[in-house]
Design a protein around this motif. Structure first.
Motif, mmCIF file in Angstrom:
data_model
loop_
_atom_site.group_PDB
_atom_site.id
_atom_site.type_symbol
_atom_site.label_atom_id
_atom_site.label_comp_id
_atom_site.label_asym_id
_atom_site.label_seq_id
_atom_site.Cartn_x
_atom_site.Cartn_y
_atom_site.Cartn_z
ATOM 1 N N ASP A 96 11.247 15.205 -5.732
ATOM 2 C CA ASP A 96 12.311 14.651 -4.899
ATOM 3 C C ASP A 96 11.972 13.203 -4.547
ATOM 4 N N ILE A 97 12.646 12.274 -5.174
ATOM 5 C CA ILE A 97 12.361 10.855 -4.941
ATOM 6 C C ILE A 97 12.719 10.458 -3.512
ATOM 7 N N LEU A 98 13.770 11.037 -2.947
ATOM 8 C CA LEU A 98 14.144 10.703 -1.571
ATOM 9 C C LEU A 98 13.024 11.059 -0.601
ATOM 10 N N SER A 99 12.372 12.200 -0.823
ATOM 11 C CA SER A 99 11.255 12.578 0.051
ATOM 12 C C SER A 99 10.119 11.564 -0.049
ATOM 13 N N VAL A 100 9.847 11.107 -1.251
ATOM 14 C CA VAL A 100 8.819 10.079 -1.435
ATOM 15 C C VAL A 100 9.229 8.800 -0.721
ATOM 16 N N ALA A 101 10.508 8.452 -0.804
ATOM 17 C CA ALA A 101 11.016 7.244 -0.150
ATOM 18 C C ALA A 101 10.847 7.346 1.365
ATOM 19 N N LEU A 102 11.190 8.487 1.921
ATOM 20 C CA LEU A 102 11.077 8.669 3.372
ATOM 21 C C LEU A 102 9.628 8.602 3.821
ATOM 22 N N GLU A 103 8.738 9.196 3.051
ATOM 23 C CA GLU A 103 7.315 9.146 3.385
ATOM 24 C C GLU A 103 6.784 7.719 3.346
ATOM 25 N N ALA A 104 7.374 6.877 2.484
ATOM 26 C CA ALA A 104 6.952 5.488 2.368
ATOM 27 C C ALA A 104 7.617 4.579 3.401
ATOM 28 N N ARG A 134 0.833 -1.205 0.000
ATOM 29 C CA ARG A 134 0.000 0.000 0.000
ATOM 30 C C ARG A 134 0.868 1.256 0.000
ATOM 31 N N ARG A 135 1.932 1.251 0.774
ATOM 32 C CA ARG A 135 2.812 2.418 0.810
ATOM 33 C C ARG A 135 3.489 2.633 -0.537
ATOM 34 N N LEU A 136 3.932 1.564 -1.166
ATOM 35 C CA LEU A 136 4.579 1.690 -2.472
ATOM 36 C C LEU A 136 3.586 2.120 -3.544
ATOM 37 N N THR A 137 2.335 1.680 -3.425
ATOM 38 C CA THR A 137 1.308 2.104 -4.376
ATOM 39 C C THR A 137 1.083 3.610 -4.285
ATOM 40 N N GLU A 138 0.972 4.123 -3.069
ATOM 41 C CA GLU A 138 0.784 5.571 -2.908
ATOM 42 C C GLU A 138 2.030 6.340 -3.337
ATOM 43 N N ALA A 139 3.197 5.753 -3.118
ATOM 44 C CA ALA A 139 4.430 6.386 -3.591
ATOM 45 C C ALA A 139 4.439 6.457 -5.111
ATOM 46 N N ALA A 140 3.985 5.399 -5.767
ATOM 47 C CA ALA A 140 3.928 5.388 -7.233
ATOM 48 C C ALA A 140 2.997 6.489 -7.731
ATOM 49 N N ARG A 141 1.898 6.704 -7.037
ATOM 50 C CA ARG A 141 0.963 7.763 -7.454
ATOM 51 C C ARG A 141 1.631 9.131 -7.362
ATOM 52 N N ASP A 167 2.749 7.733 -15.769
ATOM 53 C CA ASP A 167 1.711 6.776 -16.150
ATOM 54 C C ASP A 167 1.774 5.582 -15.205
ATOM 55 N N LEU A 168 0.587 5.141 -14.748
ATOM 56 C CA LEU A 168 0.512 3.994 -13.838
ATOM 57 C C LEU A 168 -0.134 2.770 -14.489
ATOM 58 N N GLU A 169 -0.423 2.845 -15.777
ATOM 59 C CA GLU A 169 -1.189 1.784 -16.429
ATOM 60 C C GLU A 169 -0.493 0.437 -16.381
ATOM 61 N N THR A 170 0.822 0.421 -16.407
ATOM 62 C CA THR A 170 1.538 -0.859 -16.453
ATOM 63 C C THR A 170 1.815 -1.418 -15.058
ATOM 64 N N LEU A 171 1.451 -0.686 -14.018
ATOM 65 C CA LEU A 171 1.746 -1.107 -12.650
ATOM 66 C C LEU A 171 0.558 -1.841 -12.038
ATOM 67 N N GLN A 172 0.835 -2.912 -11.322
ATOM 68 C CA GLN A 172 -0.202 -3.621 -10.575
ATOM 69 C C GLN A 172 -0.288 -3.003 -9.190
ATOM 70 N N LEU A 173 -1.123 -1.974 -9.094
ATOM 71 C CA LEU A 173 -1.267 -1.263 -7.837
ATOM 72 C C LEU A 173 -2.080 -2.097 -6.846
ATOM 73 N N VAL A 174 -1.801 -1.897 -5.572
ATOM 74 C CA VAL A 174 -2.529 -2.603 -4.510
ATOM 75 C C VAL A 174 -3.425 -1.595 -3.808
ATOM 76 N N GLU A 175 -4.737 -1.759 -4.005
ATOM 77 C CA GLU A 175 -5.711 -0.851 -3.421
ATOM 78 C C GLU A 175 -6.168 -1.377 -2.057
#
Length: 278
Positions: free
Chosen positions: A69-77, A54-61, A105-113
């Motif tokens: 800043d990818i590091l900020s996204v990483a820390l939030e996750a 779930r955390r990685l899915t929201e990070a992908a969004r 684009d998120l179309e190719t990702l298998q997101l976990v809702e």
């Protein structure tokens, strides 16, 4: 809400905070062991694996929206470095964070809702009997499985079936499927075995399991063996939350009596759930 539903709500409402299995279990009012086992049975996913997904899915969004800043996204996750986040992201989605941000684009990702429990999996469950089970010595073949891929268990039973009736010290005409050594990621050992008088002279490749005397809630599963998940789902999402008991940290086992036909999967079985008073 049952404990698993409470855990899902807690994860969704606290996903930006540091969380561990103990806190999630506490949110459901159950032990760490109870939550770990119940979550897998109810959802098919380990609780920590679901939290991570779930955390990685929201990070992908956030990345697809152009997070600078990818590091900020990483820390939030919940990741302490860009490298650790990139590894986990790649394991989950098969693509790097940079690629998602660039593609927007998120179309190719298998997101976990967020999971919504499937109540259609519940079944009419006759009341169990409570039984003080005696200590057992079980010998047989074993495999290590994950909650999302236990498909090798039928083949394991086929291999073991060739030994039944020829195992030194074999007792009775009952077979056991023993689940033990579960971890936080939903992995577990499964032993296809029989009761033996002792562990001497076992065939090559066999393992031995000592099951201590224990209080059990014993449920009869009358349907085909392939539908056992419906019974287990009902036990963990309905019967246990409404009962005066919780799972004990001990092996659970399926008991296959002489009425069970391994060729057809029919004849029924018993699910022995180790329990203790709440």
């Amino acid at each position: 809400m049952n404990p698993v539903e409470q855990a899902i709500w807690f994860i969704e409402s606290h996903s930006a905070q540091p969380l561990d299995l103990d806190e999630i279990a506490q949110s459901g009012g159950v032990s760490r062991f109870h939550m770990s086992r119940a979550f897998v049975v109810a959802t098919g996913r380990p609780v920590i694996g679901y939290l991570r997904a779930r955390r990685l899915t929201e990070a992908a969004r956030r990345l697809a929206q152009g997070a600078p800043d990818i590091l900020s996204v990483a820390l939030e996750a919940g990741y302490g470095s860009h490298e650790a986040f990139t590894r986990a992201f790649g394991d989950q989605f098969g693509i790097t964070p940079e690629q998602v941000r660039a593609a927007r684009d998120l179309e190719t990702l298998q997101l976990v809702e967020p999971i919504v429990l499937d109540t259609s999996l519940r079944t009419d469950l006759p009341p169990p009997r409570l039984e003080q089970g005696r200590a057992l010595l079980i010998a047989g073949l074993t495999g290590r499985y994950g909650c999302e891929g236990p498909g090798g268990i039928p083949a394991q039973w086929q291999r073991f079936g060739e030994h039944i009736g020829h195992i030194p010290g074999e007792l009775g005409n009952v077979a056991y499927g023993v689940v033990l050594n579960g971890d936080d990621l939903g992995n577990f050992d499964y032993v296809s075995g029989v009761e033996v008088a002792d562990f001497s002279d076992l065939p090559e490749g066999f393992v031995s399991v000592r099951i201590p005397a224990q209080l059990y809630a014993v449920f009869h599963h009358a349907g085909h063996v392939s539908t056992i998940r419906r019974t287990m789902h009902t036990i963990y999402t309905q019967w246990l939350p409404e009962s005066d008991y919780e799972p004990a940290d001990a092996p659970f086992f399926e008991r296959y009596g002489p009425e069970f036909d391994p060729r057809t999967g029919e004849g029924g079985l018993e699910a022995w759930i180790p329990v203790k008073a709440k």
